[in-house]
Design a protein around this motif. Structure first.
Motif, PDB file in Angstrom:
ATOM      1  N   ALA A  93      27.067 -26.733  19.026  1.00  0.00           N
ATOM      2  CA  ALA A  93      27.248 -26.365  17.619  1.00  0.00           C
ATOM      3  C   ALA A  93      27.242 -24.853  17.447  1.00  0.00           C
ATOM      4  CB  ALA A  93      26.152 -26.994  16.764  1.00  0.00           C
ATOM      5  N   GLN A  94      27.997 -24.415  16.466  1.00  0.00           N
ATOM      6  CA  GLN A  94      28.029 -23.006  16.082  1.00  0.00           C
ATOM      7  C   GLN A  94      27.866 -22.939  14.570  1.00  0.00           C
ATOM      8  OE1 GLN A  94      31.666 -20.984  17.056  1.00  0.00           O
ATOM      9  NE2 GLN A  94      30.771 -18.954  16.803  1.00  0.00           N
ATOM     10  N   VAL A  95      26.940 -22.105  14.103  1.00  0.00           N
ATOM     11  CA  VAL A  95      26.646 -21.997  12.668  1.00  0.00           C
ATOM     12  C   VAL A  95      27.001 -20.589  12.204  1.00  0.00           C
ATOM     13  CG1 VAL A  95      24.891 -22.155  10.875  1.00  0.00           C
ATOM     14  CG2 VAL A  95      24.770 -23.660  12.885  1.00  0.00           C
ATOM     15  N   ASP A  96      27.865 -20.508  11.202  1.00  0.00           N
ATOM     16  CA  ASP A  96      28.248 -19.230  10.612  1.00  0.00           C
ATOM     17  C   ASP A  96      27.843 -19.239   9.141  1.00  0.00           C
ATOM     18  OD1 ASP A  96      29.523 -18.112  12.917  1.00  0.00           O
ATOM     19  OD2 ASP A  96      31.213 -19.476  12.563  1.00  0.00           O
ATOM     20  N   GLY A  97      27.088 -18.213   8.750  1.00  0.00           N
ATOM     21  CA  GLY A  97      26.631 -18.116   7.366  1.00  0.00           C
ATOM     22  C   GLY A  97      27.363 -17.041   6.602  1.00  0.00           C
ATOM     23  N   SER A  98      27.471 -17.212   5.289  1.00  0.00           N
ATOM     24  CA  SER A  98      28.089 -16.223   4.414  1.00  0.00           C
ATOM     25  C   SER A  98      27.388 -16.291   3.062  1.00  0.00           C
ATOM     26  CB  SER A  98      29.594 -16.502   4.249  1.00  0.00           C
ATOM     27  OG  SER A  98      29.791 -17.710   3.550  1.00  0.00           O
ATOM     28  N   GLU A  99      27.835 -15.468   2.109  1.00  0.00           N
ATOM     29  CA  GLU A  99      27.235 -15.478   0.778  1.00  0.00           C
ATOM     30  C   GLU A  99      27.478 -16.800   0.063  1.00  0.00           C
ATOM     31  OE1 GLU A  99      28.709 -12.194  -1.379  1.00  0.00           O
ATOM     32  OE2 GLU A  99      27.698 -10.667  -0.155  1.00  0.00           O
ATOM     33  N   ASP A 100      28.569 -17.480   0.426  1.00  0.00           N
ATOM     34  CA  ASP A 100      28.926 -18.723  -0.258  1.00  0.00           C
ATOM     35  C   ASP A 100      28.253 -19.950   0.356  1.00  0.00           C
ATOM     36  OD1 ASP A 100      30.590 -17.352  -1.980  1.00  0.00           O
ATOM     37  OD2 ASP A 100      32.295 -17.505  -0.617  1.00  0.00           O
ATOM     38  N   GLY A 101      27.761 -19.827   1.571  1.00  0.00           N
ATOM     39  CA  GLY A 101      27.168 -20.989   2.220  1.00  0.00           C
ATOM     40  C   GLY A 101      27.266 -20.905   3.734  1.00  0.00           C
ATOM     41  N   TYR A 102      27.525 -22.047   4.364  1.00  0.00           N
ATOM     42  CA  TYR A 102      27.524 -22.119   5.823  1.00  0.00           C
ATOM     43  C   TYR A 102      28.721 -22.944   6.304  1.00  0.00           C
ATOM     44  CZ  TYR A 102      22.628 -20.951   4.951  1.00  0.00           C
ATOM     45  OH  TYR A 102      21.470 -20.359   4.502  1.00  0.00           O
ATOM     46  N   GLN A 103      29.203 -22.583   7.482  1.00  0.00           N
ATOM     47  CA  GLN A 103      30.184 -23.419   8.178  1.00  0.00           C
ATOM     48  C   GLN A 103      29.604 -23.766   9.540  1.00  0.00           C
ATOM     49  OE1 GLN A 103      34.451 -22.842   7.995  1.00  0.00           O
ATOM     50  NE2 GLN A 103      34.580 -23.018  10.217  1.00  0.00           N
ATOM     51  N   VAL A 104      29.516 -25.061   9.803  1.00  0.00           N
ATOM     52  CA  VAL A 104      28.975 -25.555  11.068  1.00  0.00           C
ATOM     53  C   VAL A 104      30.110 -26.216  11.836  1.00  0.00           C
ATOM     54  CG1 VAL A 104      27.284 -27.045  12.178  1.00  0.00           C
ATOM     55  CG2 VAL A 104      26.734 -25.941   9.990  1.00  0.00           C
ATOM     56  N   SER A 105      30.335 -25.757  13.069  1.00  0.00           N
ATOM     57  CA  SER A 105      31.343 -26.352  13.940  1.00  0.00           C
ATOM     58  C   SER A 105      30.630 -27.066  15.077  1.00  0.00           C
ATOM     59  CB  SER A 105      32.283 -25.284  14.501  1.00  0.00           C
ATOM     60  OG  SER A 105      33.047 -24.694  13.466  1.00  0.00           O
ATOM     61  N   LEU A 106      30.968 -28.321  15.263  1.00  0.00           N
ATOM     62  CA  LEU A 106      30.360 -29.135  16.313  1.00  0.00           C
ATOM     63  C   LEU A 106      31.471 -29.666  17.200  1.00  0.00           C
ATOM     64  CD1 LEU A 106      27.716 -30.463  17.361  1.00  0.00           C
ATOM     65  CD2 LEU A 106      28.234 -32.401  15.855  1.00  0.00           C
ATOM     66  N   CYS A 107      31.418 -29.350  18.492  1.00  0.00           N
ATOM     67  CA  CYS A 107      32.483 -29.767  19.402  1.00  0.00           C
ATOM     68  C   CYS A 107      31.899 -30.449  20.641  1.00  0.00           C
ATOM     69  CB  CYS A 107      33.351 -28.584  19.815  1.00  0.00           C
ATOM     70  SG  CYS A 107      32.543 -27.418  20.928  1.00  0.00           S
ATOM     71  N   ASP A 108      32.755 -31.168  21.349  1.00  0.00           N
ATOM     72  CA  ASP A 108      32.388 -31.806  22.605  1.00  0.00           C
ATOM     73  C   ASP A 108      33.013 -30.993  23.729  1.00  0.00           C
ATOM     74  OD1 ASP A 108      31.843 -33.391  24.784  1.00  0.00           O
ATOM     75  OD2 ASP A 108      32.562 -35.254  23.882  1.00  0.00           O
ATOM     76  N   LEU A 109      32.189 -30.371  24.569  1.00  0.00           N
ATOM     77  CA  LEU A 109      32.689 -29.458  25.591  1.00  0.00           C
ATOM     78  C   LEU A 109      33.453 -30.158  26.709  1.00  0.00           C
ATOM     79  CD1 LEU A 109      29.693 -26.960  25.823  1.00  0.00           C
ATOM     80  CD2 LEU A 109      31.890 -26.658  24.664  1.00  0.00           C
ATOM     81  N   ARG A 110      33.470 -31.488  26.716  1.00  0.00           N
ATOM     82  CA  ARG A 110      34.350 -32.189  27.663  1.00  0.00           C
ATOM     83  C   ARG A 110      35.808 -31.815  27.433  1.00  0.00           C
ATOM     84  NH1 ARG A 110      33.445 -38.421  26.888  1.00  0.00           N
ATOM     85  NH2 ARG A 110      32.976 -37.703  24.760  1.00  0.00           N
ATOM     86  N   PHE A 111      36.137 -31.440  26.190  1.00  0.00           N
ATOM     87  CA  PHE A 111      37.524 -31.198  25.827  1.00  0.00           C
ATOM     88  C   PHE A 111      37.811 -29.718  25.591  1.00  0.00           C
ATOM     89  CE2 PHE A 111      36.215 -35.451  24.545  1.00  0.00           C
ATOM     90  CZ  PHE A 111      37.112 -36.207  25.279  1.00  0.00           C
ATOM     91  N   PHE A 112      36.964 -28.865  26.171  1.00  0.00           N
ATOM     92  CA  PHE A 112      37.225 -27.433  26.161  1.00  0.00           C
ATOM     93  C   PHE A 112      38.441 -27.151  27.040  1.00  0.00           C
ATOM     94  CE2 PHE A 112      36.514 -23.211  28.116  1.00  0.00           C
ATOM     95  CZ  PHE A 112      36.500 -22.433  26.973  1.00  0.00           C
ATOM     96  N   ASN A 113      39.317 -26.268  26.572  1.00  0.00           N
ATOM     97  CA  ASN A 113      40.520 -25.902  27.318  1.00  0.00           C
ATOM     98  C   ASN A 113      40.311 -24.537  27.957  1.00  0.00           C
ATOM     99  OD1 ASN A 113      43.033 -25.154  28.271  1.00  0.00           O
ATOM    100  ND2 ASN A 113      44.149 -25.890  26.487  1.00  0.00           N
ATOM    101  N   PRO A 114      39.994 -24.475  29.254  1.00  0.00           N
ATOM    102  CA  PRO A 114      39.701 -23.181  29.879  1.00  0.00           C
ATOM    103  C   PRO A 114      40.873 -22.218  29.874  1.00  0.00           C
ATOM    104  CG  PRO A 114      38.947 -25.016  31.245  1.00  0.00           C
ATOM    105  CD  PRO A 114      39.807 -25.600  30.176  1.00  0.00           C
ATOM    106  N   SER A 115      42.095 -22.731  30.012  1.00  0.00           N
ATOM    107  CA  SER A 115      43.255 -21.839  30.087  1.00  0.00           C
ATOM    108  C   SER A 115      43.481 -21.096  28.779  1.00  0.00           C
ATOM    109  CB  SER A 115      44.511 -22.629  30.462  1.00  0.00           C
ATOM    110  OG  SER A 115      44.790 -23.619  29.486  1.00  0.00           O
ATOM    111  N   ALA A 116      43.179 -21.744  27.656  1.00  0.00           N
ATOM    112  CA  ALA A 116      43.359 -21.108  26.345  1.00  0.00           C
ATOM    113  C   ALA A 116      42.032 -20.687  25.725  1.00  0.00           C
ATOM    114  CB  ALA A 116      44.080 -22.072  25.398  1.00  0.00           C
ATOM    115  N   HIS A 117      40.922 -21.008  26.417  1.00  0.00           N
ATOM    116  CA  HIS A 117      39.576 -20.749  25.882  1.00  0.00           C
ATOM    117  C   HIS A 117      39.464 -21.291  24.458  1.00  0.00           C
ATOM    118  CE1 HIS A 117      37.881 -18.293  29.150  1.00  0.00           C
ATOM    119  NE2 HIS A 117      39.133 -17.981  29.372  1.00  0.00           N
TER     120      HIS A 117
END
Length: 335
Positions: free
Chosen positions: A282-306
């Motif tokens: 998970a990655q959490v980004d905060g701002s004045e308006d609120g938060y954006q949380v991104s949750l990914c499965d690293l099995r599907f990470f693409n190393p060539s395109a990062h």
């Protein structure tokens, strides 16, 4: 696996001789070999619903038996209703076997890749994956196309010159035998890759969990995902290389616990994602308006395109109330 692979496998099974046991054997095998993917209809309710139900009950032992019985009943009814000129008779038992082999081959093929299946639904939702085959595997497709296509072309050529009609059985047996041989090679390489991943430390930490994910074309090249106490490491390795890990693609630090992260994981999409993901990051980004949380499965990470695949984005307001949930199989540009 892709539907072309499922279809060609069904044809290969039929051409081993089952197509001479009963009328409609090949059609039954093709229908049954693709039937479990009827769960694609869940995508009509959105990508999160598709992630939840894809490879669900239709990819379980209960599901494939039920689908096989439905297809068997349909083909038996059609065969009795539309009686052709004298020829190969309709045989109920062989027709049922064809339906069961078709749905069973689908479950087995899908089990071989990293996405996995849930074979014990509705009693258990646990995922199982062999992790040895790329989801669209060019080597397997080549085996099936050549094994089925060459004997068919030879038969056409033989008939053209008035020669004896050649059989298709050897080609079908080659397809199935070569497929199992490919599985054996990849399983051997997979086990070696796992041992390599487990045998070293990562930034001074020992691995807690490891997975070796296949890449396209080369059966000995793997993407390793390693979880340690503080991080996830995505690495590249060759199972035949005595030096082990060849390249470290990226390191993902585990996020600290926070109310926004906890809230995102409790959303409908968060629950579905956590049930599916083997290496959730998970990655959490905060701002004045609120938060954006991104949750990914690293099995599907693409190393060539990062770049990340299979990612859930949850937007929260300042009071940590959910604004939106969006799931992406491929993360769009700029995300």
């Amino acid at each position: 696996m892709d539907n072309l692979t499922h279809t060609l496998t069904a044809i290969a099974i039929s051409q081993t001789g089952l197509n001479r046991k009963t009328r409609f054997a090949t059609v039954t095998l093709i229908l049954a070999g693709n039937a479990p993917d009827i769960d694609i209809l869940s995508s009509l309710k959105g990508s999160i619903a598709y992630l939840k139900y894809h490879r669900g009950i239709t990819h379980s032992f209960v599901g494939i038996i039920a689908l096989a019985l439905l297809i068997w009943g349909l083909m038996w009814w059609l065969g009795r209703k539309f009686k052709p000129k004298p020829g190969l008779p309709l045989n109920s038992r062989w027709l049922l076997l064809a339906a069961l082999l078709g749905t069973g081959s689908h479950l087995l093929l899908d089990f071989t890749n990293a996405y996995g299946v849930r074979p014990f639904l509705p009693f258990s939702g646990r995922w199982y994956a062999w992790d040895i085959m790329f989801i669209v595997d060019p080597i397997l497709l080549t085996i099936l196309i050549v094994g089925l296509g060459v004997p068919w072309l030879l038969r056409l050529a033989s008939e053209e010159v008035g020669g004896r009609k050649t059989g298709l059985v050897p080609g079908a047996i080659f397809c199935l035998g070569a497929t199992m041989a490919l599985w054996g090679i990849r399983d051997f390489a997979h086990r070696r890759a796992l041992r390599i991943l487990e045998s070293r430390d990562y930034s001074g930490e020992v691995p807690q969990r490891v997975s070796a994910i296949p890449v396209m074309a080369n059966p000995f090249t793997w993407m390793g995902v390693v979880e340690t106490e503080t991080s996830f490491h995505v690495v590249g390795l060759n199972a035949l290389d005595a030096n082990g890990v060849q390249e470290e693609f990226e390191t993902f630090l585990k996020p600290q616990s926070s109310p926004s992260l906890a809230a995102a994981m409790k959303t409908q999409g968060g629950k579905v994602m956590l049930d599916f993901a083997r290496f959730p990051w998970a990655q959490v980004d905060g701002s004045e308006d609120g938060y954006q949380v991104s949750l990914c499965d690293l099995r599907f990470f693409n190393p060539s395109a990062h770049s990340r695949g299979f990612t859930l984005d949850v937007e929260l307001d300042k009071n940590i109330q959910t604004r939106s949930e969006n799931f992406y199989f491929t993360v769009p540009p700029g995300k």
